[in-house]
Design an enzyme around this catalytic site. Sequence first.
Site, PDB file in Angstrom:
ATOM      1  N   CYS A  35      -5.338  26.398  39.380  1.00  0.00           N
ATOM      2  CA  CYS A  35      -6.031  26.066  40.635  1.00  0.00           C
ATOM      3  C   CYS A  35      -5.065  25.547  41.693  1.00  0.00           C
ATOM      4  O   CYS A  35      -5.192  25.862  42.888  1.00  0.00           O
ATOM      5  CB  CYS A  35      -7.143  25.056  40.393  1.00  0.00           C
ATOM      6  SG  CYS A  35      -6.616  23.520  39.605  1.00  0.00           S
ATOM      7  N   HIS A 175      -8.902  19.091  39.623  1.00  0.00           N
ATOM      8  CA  HIS A 175      -9.026  20.382  40.292  1.00  0.00           C
ATOM      9  C   HIS A 175      -8.391  20.296  41.669  1.00  0.00           C
ATOM     10  O   HIS A 175      -8.335  19.223  42.280  1.00  0.00           O
ATOM     11  CB  HIS A 175     -10.497  20.771  40.432  1.00  0.00           C
ATOM     12  CG  HIS A 175     -10.733  22.217  40.757  1.00  0.00           C
ATOM     13  ND1 HIS A 175     -10.212  23.241  40.009  1.00  0.00           N
ATOM     14  CD2 HIS A 175     -11.436  22.811  41.758  1.00  0.00           C
ATOM     15  CE1 HIS A 175     -10.587  24.403  40.523  1.00  0.00           C
ATOM     16  NE2 HIS A 175     -11.327  24.164  41.586  1.00  0.00           N
ATOM     17  N   ASP A 193     -13.490  26.869  46.879  1.00  0.00           N
ATOM     18  CA  ASP A 193     -13.094  26.708  45.487  1.00  0.00           C
ATOM     19  C   ASP A 193     -12.417  27.966  44.968  1.00  0.00           C
ATOM     20  O   ASP A 193     -12.975  29.064  45.032  1.00  0.00           O
ATOM     21  CB  ASP A 193     -14.320  26.384  44.630  1.00  0.00           C
ATOM     22  CG  ASP A 193     -13.954  25.715  43.328  1.00  0.00           C
ATOM     23  OD1 ASP A 193     -13.022  26.191  42.669  1.00  0.00           O
ATOM     24  OD2 ASP A 193     -14.604  24.710  42.984  1.00  0.00           O
TER      25      ASP A 193
END
Length: 514
Positions: A35, A175, A193
């Site tokens: 991520c 994250h 995201d």
Amino acid sequence: MDLPQLFVEAIQNGTMEGFFKLISYFQTQSEPAYCGLTSLAMVLNALAIDPGRKWKGPWRWFDESMLDCCEPLEKVKAEGISFGKLVCLAHCAGAKVDAFRTNQSSINDFRKYVKACSTSDDCHVISSYHRGKFNNQIKWMQKQGLDFISYHQNEGSYSKHINLNRAFVKTGTGHFSPIGGYHAGKDMALILDVARFKYPPHWVPLTLLWEAMDTIDESSGFCRGFMLISKLHRAPALLYTLSCKHESWMSSAKYLVDDVPCLLKSENVKDIKDVLCVVLSSLPSDFGEFIKWVAEVRRREEDGESLSQEEKGRLLVKEEVLKQVRETGLYGHVTEFLSLERSYCRTIPAAAHDNNLPDIAAHVCCQGVQIFSGMSCSSNRVCCQETCIKCYSSNGGKSVMLVSGTVVNGNDEQGVDVLVPSYQTKESCCRSSSTIGSHPASTDVLTALLLALPPQTWSGIKEEKLSQEICDLVSTQNLPTLLQEEVLHLRGQLQVLRRCQDKEVEEDFSAPPF
């Protein structure tokens, strides 16, 4: 309030300016722990920062696989990446970075930065947050009437009924994601995201996002935070770069920053030759893996045998850097020293096997095919059968060197070209054998690296006259602008990698002296 209305209001208020650039480069992370890499690649591409090499085809584009300056990809794939290491990667990629942990900032500062970046397309925010933290806020948000709003991927329509239980309470903990916009009236941020296979873009209350950021990352022991990424007003390294792909990079960085000053202080050096002998003769055995000259690789069928004007232009700039390196006084001393060492059959680690251009090109061609095919660089299925050197005329009649190779990958063959910067004197001809030595070689690489060492490296030299002489030779003040920027970038890379080794990268976010 449905998503289109929220989106339109934010556009009307001018706080979605950065969204359109980001959404154009929206990526899905290719690994569960990527991520951070994906968020950074997305932002770097949105800022149109040149990676200095091609991704695939003719495209110069950041991909997760290119972001390995501060942490090996295999380690990131297994463990993820820390906030400090991601800041380090952004610096190495040539971006301007301002990073803040939550204990170094406030929610008001965060709101100010989010709003500022949302009203511009030349700055973007990446947020580091604890995904599970949202679980504690569901009841509070429901009491406030704040429903989660996102795009329903399965039904292909915008909806309001997708609540936090479905999409906002995510598995895992840490994250990273870019922030794509801000709604001032609702005080909500749009999170783009990068785990798109699971979570759509979503609006969240900024206070909730801050609380999710204001948590401790157990892997580092530090608070999470956010970083502002923008474009520097200069190009990244053109010809040389430091690499941490080989496991020996730690010993090389330590040797240059810590050991060399101590050696110079302890040895009774009398002249420049003694200084070079102290510095270069004790280099770690794998030092040649630490500093590289940058080669540009392409598939042969993409452009035939012709070079585009952009390719020729980039090569000419690299060649100018190479020319400026060879015109420094230090280069003459390094050349003389290496020649003397070779006459005594002594080998400097960084100078081993680097003057055979076909061998270098064969290795680079194999690396190129591995990158194009997505294979691991450690694969032994790839070998280069043959290489040949070609030259083309560019503007002004100057020759451009290209090495073509045929690479065998299993049962397939791939033609690959390596664009090689070269430096030619008036006496040399592109087709002569003497040209083979005109590509970047050990003498150039070592000269550039010596110029890039921190100024305090030489402070331990006892002989005052010699100390002044070496300081004059390595001073960046009188270097041409192009070479000066190259040297300062290398110096900055060395500082960043040293921080990574000492884990100072989690505490010191300051920009290296690029």
